[in-house]
Scaffold this motif. Structure first.
Motif, PDB file in Angstrom:
ATOM      1  N   THR A  55       0.850  -1.193   0.000  1.00  0.00           N
ATOM      2  CA  THR A  55       0.000   0.000   0.000  1.00  0.00           C
ATOM      3  C   THR A  55       0.880   1.235   0.000  1.00  0.00           C
ATOM      4  OG1 THR A  55      -1.778  -1.103   1.237  1.00  0.00           O
ATOM      5  CG2 THR A  55      -1.743   1.305   1.305  1.00  0.00           C
ATOM      6  N   LEU A 250     -16.623   0.165  -2.993  1.00  0.00           N
ATOM      7  CA  LEU A 250     -15.653  -0.917  -3.077  1.00  0.00           C
ATOM      8  C   LEU A 250     -16.146  -2.035  -3.988  1.00  0.00           C
ATOM      9  CD1 LEU A 250     -14.338   0.662  -0.755  1.00  0.00           C
ATOM     10  CD2 LEU A 250     -13.895  -1.505   0.376  1.00  0.00           C
ATOM     11  N   VAL A 260      -8.285   0.410  -5.260  1.00  0.00           N
ATOM     12  CA  VAL A 260      -8.931   1.421  -4.420  1.00  0.00           C
ATOM     13  C   VAL A 260      -7.887   2.162  -3.596  1.00  0.00           C
ATOM     14  CG1 VAL A 260     -10.581   1.822  -2.541  1.00  0.00           C
ATOM     15  CG2 VAL A 260     -11.076   0.100  -4.297  1.00  0.00           C
ATOM     16  N   ILE A 262      -7.636   5.237  -0.446  1.00  0.00           N
ATOM     17  CA  ILE A 262      -8.259   6.192   0.467  1.00  0.00           C
ATOM     18  C   ILE A 262      -7.643   7.534   0.098  1.00  0.00           C
ATOM     19  CG2 ILE A 262      -8.522   6.953   2.848  1.00  0.00           C
ATOM     20  CD1 ILE A 262      -8.420   4.073   3.736  1.00  0.00           C
ATOM     21  N   ILE A 290      -7.929  -0.700   5.920  1.00  0.00           N
ATOM     22  CA  ILE A 290      -6.855  -0.703   4.919  1.00  0.00           C
ATOM     23  C   ILE A 290      -6.385  -2.126   4.625  1.00  0.00           C
ATOM     24  CG2 ILE A 290      -4.455  -0.034   4.477  1.00  0.00           C
ATOM     25  CD1 ILE A 290      -5.071   2.540   6.126  1.00  0.00           C
ATOM     26  N   LYS A 293      -9.599  -4.612   3.400  1.00  0.00           N
ATOM     27  CA  LYS A 293     -10.151  -4.316   2.078  1.00  0.00           C
ATOM     28  C   LYS A 293      -9.085  -4.215   0.996  1.00  0.00           C
ATOM     29  CE  LYS A 293     -14.196  -3.655   4.130  1.00  0.00           C
ATOM     30  NZ  LYS A 293     -15.322  -4.593   4.036  1.00  0.00           N
ATOM     31  N   ILE A 295      -6.653  -2.055   0.482  1.00  0.00           N
ATOM     32  CA  ILE A 295      -6.518  -0.698  -0.046  1.00  0.00           C
ATOM     33  C   ILE A 295      -5.093  -0.513  -0.568  1.00  0.00           C
ATOM     34  CG2 ILE A 295      -6.677   1.747   0.500  1.00  0.00           C
ATOM     35  CD1 ILE A 295      -9.370   0.200   0.591  1.00  0.00           C
ATOM     36  N   VAL A 298      -3.106   5.079   0.391  1.00  0.00           N
ATOM     37  CA  VAL A 298      -3.838   5.768   1.449  1.00  0.00           C
ATOM     38  C   VAL A 298      -3.205   7.135   1.686  1.00  0.00           C
ATOM     39  CG1 VAL A 298      -2.449   4.543   3.180  1.00  0.00           C
ATOM     40  CG2 VAL A 298      -4.550   5.687   3.876  1.00  0.00           C
TER      41      VAL A 298
END
Length: 356
Positions: A55, A250, A260, A262, A290, A293, A295, A298
């Motif tokens: 991430t 989502l 995706v 944030i 985070i 899902k 993510i 972020v």
């Protein structure tokens, strides 16, 4: 008697502050790092996506907030990117500093000059009010878009561009037809200018939408979207349930095989100096989300909202990490995990970006 009184006071103080004798390591350990398999899927037509299990960590969002962060945490490992904002009607806050009427300063070029081996997370303000989106779709601001295109090519680093961020937020009053027409025109202009270092982010408010339109009504199409973004503010105070609107975004991202991010996040009820309760109430659900899902990027906003003149956020508080040393330490414990990508000489390669 004195000892009992002291112990009672310390117990009450610990309860009040939310410390409970925990260290930052223990606070960070409260986060669940498991990923739900249903959110692991192949992405299609997307740029600058971190590798599996990674991430990208981004910080922002004003010059003042970033300066505060650097003054307090300049010795910490630097994030992989920084955020800045600008508005489609004028090329301001991009190539040089611009202080807007909110009382904050934006400067994309500062992020490029001061933070090597990082990405730029750029938010393009575009609303339905004053026919801004409608004018964009008609070509009124083509000159501004082309000027941004020239700047973007020159910085030679990945840029994640949020076109008309929070497009479905009631505060932006964006009609889907106007938004889609403007969004596509912007992307088409960048492509005509041969800009290859921009990933296009379709950023949802992830809450009750304007006029109750379906989120699909605003979608410009798979060929025009690299990433799907969500905002996370009040959402995390509800525990691990971030609401049906957020879930719908989502699900939509998965349906269209998009990663995706944030795109904006902050505990808007504030980070107090002597109370770490915010860690349990907001940060733990936030980090759980985070990881669970999956993510892929972020962006955390390090901001004192009370210092900004923005309509509709009068109740938001000072939520800078520097307010609470223990919360900040737990933040750096949590983001030091191998999942998070920071500034490094190998970052661009990890994102699949070839520097020219």
């Amino acid at each position: 008697m004195k000892l009992s009184s002291t112990l009672l006071f310390l117990g009450l103080f610990g309860l009040f502050t939310g410390l409970h004798g925990q260290s930052s390591e223990q606070m960070a350990a409260a986060i669940s790092t498991e990923t739900d398999a249903q959110f692991i899927y192949e992405y299609q037509g997307s740029k600058f996506v971190p590798p599996t299990g990674k991430t990208l960590l981004i910080m922002g969002q004003t010059k003042e907030g970033i300066t505060d962060y650097q003054n307090n945490f300049g010795d910490e490992k630097q994030p992989g990117g920084w955020s800045a904002y600008w508005g489609i009607p004028e090329f301001k806050g991009v190539a040089s500093a611009f202080k807007n009427n909110t009382g904050s300063t934006q400067n994309h070029q500062m992020l490029v000059d001061e933070f090597p081996n990082t990405v730029v997370h750029s938010a393009m303000w575009m609303v339905g009010i004053l026919d801004i989106a409608k004018k964009t779709g008609l070509g009124t601001y083509d000159r501004v878009i082309k000027e941004y295109a020239r700047w973007a090519k020159n910085v030679n680093r990945p840029i994640y561009l949020r076109i008309g961020y929070e497009f479905d937020g009631p505060h932006n009053e964006l009609e889907p037809r106007d938004y889609i027409r403007a969004y596509r025109r912007i992307v088409d202009l960048f492509r005509a200018e041969n800009v290859e270092n921009i990933a296009f982010v379709w950023h949802s408010y992830a809450a009750k939408p304007y006029k109750n339109y379906s989120i699909a009504d605003w979608y410009p199409g798979d060929d025009y979207v690299d990433w799907v973004g969500v905002s996370i503010f009040d959402h995390a105070y509800g525990g691990d349930d971030f609401g049906s609107e957020c879930d719908a975004v989502l699900a939509f991202a998965k349906e269209h095989a998009k990663p995706v991010m944030i795109a904006e996040s902050n505990p808007i009820q504030g980070i107090d100096m002597d109370n770490t309760k915010v860690w349990e109430e907001w940060f733990v659900p936030y980090f759980n989300f985070i990881h669970k899902k999956n993510i892929k990027a972020v962006s955390f906003i390090n901001e004192d909202w009370t210092s900004l003149s923005i309509a509709g956020i009068e109740h938001w508080k000072d939520a800078r990490l520097s307010n609470n040393k223990l919360v900040a330490k737990a933040w750096f414990e949590a983001t030091a995990q191998k999942r998070f990508l920071h500034a490094s000489k190998k970052l661009y390669k990890q994102l699949g970006y070839k520097k020219k």
